[in-house]
Design a protein around this motif. Sequence first.
Motif, PDB file in Angstrom:
ATOM      1  N   SER A  55      -2.890 -11.807   5.188  1.00 18.26           N
ATOM      2  CA  SER A  55      -3.390 -10.645   5.684  1.00 18.26           C
ATOM      3  C   SER A  55      -5.066 -10.665   5.373  1.00 18.26           C
ATOM      4  CB  SER A  55      -2.964  -9.293   5.604  1.00 18.26           C
ATOM      5  OG  SER A  55      -3.082  -9.137   3.958  1.00 18.26           O
ATOM      6  N   PRO A  56      -5.822 -10.092   6.377  1.00 24.13           N
ATOM      7  CA  PRO A  56      -7.331  -9.755   6.289  1.00 24.13           C
ATOM      8  C   PRO A  56      -7.607  -8.918   5.118  1.00 24.13           C
ATOM      9  CG  PRO A  56      -6.531  -8.861   8.364  1.00 24.13           C
ATOM     10  CD  PRO A  56      -5.430  -9.336   7.737  1.00 24.13           C
ATOM     11  N   THR A  57      -8.887  -8.841   4.922  1.00 33.08           N
ATOM     12  CA  THR A  57      -9.187  -8.151   3.596  1.00 33.08           C
ATOM     13  C   THR A  57      -9.048  -6.557   3.710  1.00 33.08           C
ATOM     14  OG1 THR A  57     -10.982  -9.723   3.173  1.00 33.08           O
ATOM     15  CG2 THR A  57     -11.172  -7.973   2.140  1.00 33.08           C
ATOM     16  N   LEU A  58      -9.154  -5.982   4.906  1.00 30.40           N
ATOM     17  CA  LEU A  58      -9.125  -4.516   5.267  1.00 30.40           C
ATOM     18  C   LEU A  58      -7.536  -4.185   4.944  1.00 30.40           C
ATOM     19  CD1 LEU A  58     -10.184  -2.019   5.995  1.00 30.40           C
ATOM     20  CD2 LEU A  58      -9.559  -2.552   8.592  1.00 30.40           C
ATOM     21  N   ILE A  59      -6.636  -5.276   5.247  1.00 33.28           N
ATOM     22  CA  ILE A  59      -5.186  -4.696   5.160  1.00 33.28           C
ATOM     23  C   ILE A  59      -4.959  -4.982   3.791  1.00 33.28           C
ATOM     24  CG2 ILE A  59      -2.859  -5.629   5.745  1.00 33.28           C
ATOM     25  CD1 ILE A  59      -4.403  -4.326   7.992  1.00 33.28           C
ATOM     26  N   LYS A  60      -5.460  -5.734   3.018  1.00 36.02           N
ATOM     27  CA  LYS A  60      -5.247  -5.928   1.478  1.00 36.02           C
ATOM     28  C   LYS A  60      -5.701  -4.946   0.968  1.00 36.02           C
ATOM     29  CE  LYS A  60      -5.481 -10.994   1.270  1.00 36.02           C
ATOM     30  NZ  LYS A  60      -6.080 -12.256   0.584  1.00 36.02           N
ATOM     31  N   ARG A  61      -6.920  -4.372   1.618  1.00 34.28           N
ATOM     32  CA  ARG A  61      -7.388  -3.107   0.516  1.00 34.28           C
ATOM     33  C   ARG A  61      -6.449  -2.030   0.657  1.00 34.28           C
ATOM     34  NH1 ARG A  61     -12.778  -3.203  -1.204  1.00 34.28           N
ATOM     35  NH2 ARG A  61     -13.885  -5.185  -0.537  1.00 34.28           N
ATOM     36  N   VAL A  62      -5.974  -1.874   1.846  1.00 35.33           N
ATOM     37  CA  VAL A  62      -4.915  -0.756   2.172  1.00 35.33           C
ATOM     38  C   VAL A  62      -3.589  -0.899   1.378  1.00 35.33           C
ATOM     39  CG1 VAL A  62      -3.673   0.135   4.204  1.00 35.33           C
ATOM     40  CG2 VAL A  62      -5.939   0.041   4.436  1.00 35.33           C
ATOM     41  N   LEU A  63      -3.127  -1.965   1.279  1.00 36.65           N
ATOM     42  CA  LEU A  63      -2.060  -2.261   0.432  1.00 36.65           C
ATOM     43  C   LEU A  63      -2.397  -1.868  -1.009  1.00 36.65           C
ATOM     44  CD1 LEU A  63      -0.442  -5.400   2.090  1.00 36.65           C
ATOM     45  CD2 LEU A  63       0.328  -3.205   2.174  1.00 36.65           C
ATOM     46  N   ILE A  64      -3.389  -2.346  -1.450  1.00 38.21           N
ATOM     47  CA  ILE A  64      -3.632  -2.097  -2.944  1.00 38.21           C
ATOM     48  C   ILE A  64      -3.816  -0.584  -3.053  1.00 38.21           C
ATOM     49  CG2 ILE A  64      -5.561  -2.639  -4.505  1.00 38.21           C
ATOM     50  CD1 ILE A  64      -5.964  -5.177  -3.361  1.00 38.21           C
ATOM     51  N   PHE A  65      -4.543  -0.023  -2.212  1.00 39.93           N
ATOM     52  CA  PHE A  65      -4.852   1.604  -2.179  1.00 39.93           C
ATOM     53  C   PHE A  65      -3.492   2.392  -2.295  1.00 39.93           C
ATOM     54  CE2 PHE A  65      -5.400   5.823  -0.603  1.00 39.93           C
ATOM     55  CZ  PHE A  65      -6.444   6.165  -1.331  1.00 39.93           C
ATOM     56  N   VAL A  66      -2.595   2.048  -1.122  1.00 46.42           N
ATOM     57  CA  VAL A  66      -1.179   2.496  -1.393  1.00 46.42           C
ATOM     58  C   VAL A  66      -0.345   2.364  -2.785  1.00 46.42           C
ATOM     59  CG1 VAL A  66       0.949   2.608  -0.061  1.00 46.42           C
ATOM     60  CG2 VAL A  66      -1.003   2.472   1.121  1.00 46.42           C
ATOM     61  N   PHE A  67      -0.499   1.010  -2.978  1.00 50.60           N
ATOM     62  CA  PHE A  67       0.169   0.726  -4.360  1.00 50.60           C
ATOM     63  C   PHE A  67      -0.627   1.718  -5.501  1.00 50.60           C
ATOM     64  CE2 PHE A  67       0.411  -1.697  -8.455  1.00 50.60           C
ATOM     65  CZ  PHE A  67       1.467  -2.066  -8.434  1.00 50.60           C
ATOM     66  N   GLY A  68      -1.887   1.532  -5.807  1.00 54.46           N
ATOM     67  CA  GLY A  68      -2.528   2.527  -6.736  1.00 54.46           C
ATOM     68  C   GLY A  68      -2.244   4.035  -6.545  1.00 54.46           C
ATOM     69  N   PHE A  69      -2.233   4.476  -5.293  1.00 55.60           N
ATOM     70  CA  PHE A  69      -1.690   5.890  -4.939  1.00 55.60           C
ATOM     71  C   PHE A  69      -0.489   6.191  -5.321  1.00 55.60           C
ATOM     72  CE2 PHE A  69      -0.146   9.238  -2.396  1.00 55.60           C
ATOM     73  CZ  PHE A  69      -0.995  10.398  -2.640  1.00 55.60           C
ATOM     74  N   LEU A  70       0.778   5.152  -4.962  1.00 54.21           N
ATOM     75  CA  LEU A  70       2.070   5.541  -5.647  1.00 54.21           C
ATOM     76  C   LEU A  70       2.234   5.268  -7.156  1.00 54.21           C
ATOM     77  CD1 LEU A  70       3.761   3.736  -2.650  1.00 54.21           C
ATOM     78  CD2 LEU A  70       3.645   6.102  -2.877  1.00 54.21           C
ATOM     79  N   TRP A  71       1.348   4.519  -7.631  1.00 53.19           N
ATOM     80  CA  TRP A  71       1.443   4.293  -9.098  1.00 53.19           C
ATOM     81  C   TRP A  71       0.701   5.571  -9.874  1.00 53.19           C
ATOM     82  CZ3 TRP A  71       2.961  -0.087 -12.098  1.00 53.19           C
ATOM     83  CH2 TRP A  71       2.591   0.007 -13.438  1.00 53.19           C
ATOM     84  N   SER A  72      -0.235   6.065  -9.332  1.00 54.26           N
ATOM     85  CA  SER A  72      -1.009   7.343  -9.865  1.00 54.26           C
ATOM     86  C   SER A  72      -0.228   8.475  -9.886  1.00 54.26           C
ATOM     87  CB  SER A  72      -2.300   7.469  -9.402  1.00 54.26           C
ATOM     88  OG  SER A  72      -3.036   6.506  -9.667  1.00 54.26           O
ATOM     89  N   LEU A  73       0.716   8.630  -8.379  1.00 49.55           N
ATOM     90  CA  LEU A  73       1.446   9.695  -8.142  1.00 49.55           C
ATOM     91  C   LEU A  73       2.738   9.927  -9.138  1.00 49.55           C
ATOM     92  CD1 LEU A  73       1.847  12.188  -6.063  1.00 49.55           C
ATOM     93  CD2 LEU A  73       3.405  10.569  -4.931  1.00 49.55           C
ATOM     94  N   LEU A  74       3.251   8.717  -9.391  1.00 50.00           N
ATOM     95  CA  LEU A  74       4.340   8.799 -10.340  1.00 50.00           C
ATOM     96  C   LEU A  74       3.930   8.982 -11.874  1.00 50.00           C
ATOM     97  CD1 LEU A  74       7.391   7.690 -10.864  1.00 50.00           C
ATOM     98  CD2 LEU A  74       6.424   5.436 -11.201  1.00 50.00           C
TER      99      LEU A  74
END
Length: 88
Positions: A55-74
């Motif tokens: 995937s392009p860099t923007l999609i990678k940034r979104v996926l990393i952000f979602v992963f970090g958000f779910l991790w932080s939320l948990l």
Amino acid sequence: MENIQFTFFTLIFLLVGLFIIWFSLFGKKKYIDEMGFFLADNLIELIVGLAFTFSPTLIKRVLIFVFGFLWSLLFGILFVKSLSAYFN
């Protein structure tokens, strides 16, 4: 005594999740593009890894952000619960 150790554990992992979010927003494009998955244990991990790799860099940034958000939320929820149990 075990509860305070769990509280520190959850706080550390909460900070790791916040760092992942920070990295997704402010990380250099070069480092984002070099990230990747190494081994997959099942089909879902393989599909997510391939989607992330190609995937392009923007999609990678979104996926990393979602992963970090779910991790932080948990770990944020666990941290608040452990603090409330500690002070009650």
